[in-house]
Every structure is written in structure tokens, then in C-alpha cells.
Design an enzyme around this catalytic site. Sequence first.
Site, short mmCIF file in Angstrom:
data_model
loop_
_atom_site.label_atom_id
_atom_site.label_comp_id
_atom_site.label_asym_id
_atom_site.label_seq_id
_atom_site.Cartn_x
_atom_site.Cartn_y
_atom_site.Cartn_z
N SER A 1 19.25 41.17 54.60
CA SER A 1 18.14 40.37 55.10
C SER A 1 16.90 41.24 55.13
O SER A 1 16.99 42.46 55.34
CB SER A 1 18.44 39.87 56.52
OG SER A 1 17.28 39.32 57.11
N TYR B 1 21.53 41.92 64.89
CA TYR B 1 21.47 41.42 63.51
C TYR B 1 20.60 42.30 62.61
O TYR B 1 21.06 42.74 61.55
CB TYR B 1 21.00 39.97 63.50
CG TYR B 1 21.01 39.34 62.13
CD1 TYR B 1 22.20 38.90 61.55
CD2 TYR B 1 19.83 39.19 61.39
CE1 TYR B 1 22.23 38.32 60.29
CE2 TYR B 1 19.85 38.62 60.13
CZ TYR B 1 21.05 38.19 59.58
OH TYR B 1 21.06 37.63 58.32
#
Length: 225
Positions: free
Chosen positions: A128, A150
Amino acid sequence: MTTTLITGANKSLGLETARRLVAAGHTVYAGMRDLTTGEAARELGAVPVQLDVTDDGSVASAIARLPELDVLVNNAGIIGGAADIDDLTPEIMRTTLETNVVGIVRVTQSALPLLRASANPVIVNVASGLGWPRFLLGHPDAQHVLAVPYPASKAAVIALTVQYARSLPGFRVNVSDPGFTATDFNGHRGHQTVTEGTDATVALACVGPDGPTGEFHDREGRIAY
């Protein structure tokens, strides 16, 4: 025929990656924790296979089912929770890293013997932009993100990919950024479709022996380090 294994392929980005690679002529094994969620993958022409990236036995059994393997797409991941710093605990951090980082290592290490037998072994790890400090600090899409687990896990995935690429010179090992895509992770607030969000992953899954390795790509191409 190219044989491909995709983890976390029962829905969203993983399922769309499966659809597109089946359309590209790959024999796709769609890894998922619960086979009762596999009907969508089966309808696309993929072969559902039980695979929990956090479980050694599950991973070993899934890899043992494959007759061969050319492409591994490590897509499975969790959001991890703890959106607020006061909610962050070591256990939340540990669980996120176990799935998003250790899970990639577990599957990749188990798959290496099959991949080494391929004429064109390819690994794509889905990360990401939130794992990229320049993006995390400066991009409008990242300004609302305060969670630690995350982004930290995806930063580790980027570094892990570079080191795998260095260690496996005969492979093409790259990492993709789906971008801000409408998925369950963000309550479908992302401005990209899942097709747009899989552009980089699909392109990297289809590279030849002279393709890039050790690179980070989004749908526009390489992201400069």
C-alpha cells in the site's frame, strides 16, 4: 500455461486479480481461509483452495495441492484495527504483522521449491502507499490515517520484497500499491474501482524473465525510491 496462486482471493482485490489472470490465460488457484466463500472464484474459472496464511499446516496443504507454480500473488491481509493511538496494543500489532508480513514469508518459503522449478518464477506482494513514508506524510489520501499497525506492516512488505528480490536473482519479485480503492477496508470510500486497484498487481504478475524486479509499482508504473 502459467499456474498462479493468489492468497486472499475470495473477494475484493484478490478476487478481481483472479478474474483478470484467468482471462489472461493463467490457471489460477484462489487461496482463501473459508472454502464456503469460494463460489465467486469458482464461477470465474479459478480453483478455490483452503489457505490461511497464519497457519503452517494450512499453507503446506495448499502448496501440496499445486501441480506446479509460476506466479505467487501474496494478496491476503487485514486492516489490523487500532485506528486511534489510544487503542493500540502489542497484541493488535502482533496480529497485524502475523497476517500481513509473516504470512507472506510463510507462503513464499513454502512455495519456493515449486517456483524454483518454473522457467519464469514471479512473486507479487500487495502492499500500500500507506507503507511508503513519502506518501504517508504528504498525500491527501493519507492525511486521515492515524493507525499504526497497517501502515507499519505494509512498510515491512515493501522492504521484504526488496530483500527477496536481491536473494532470488532468477525470480521477478515486486510489490504493488493498489491505491485508494473502494473495498471493505475503507468502507468502500476509495475513489478507484477494484479493476483499477489491481492494475499494478496484474501487470507485475504477467512480467517475463526480462521484467523488473525489486520494484514498487502502482497503476501508473514504477514508484521511485
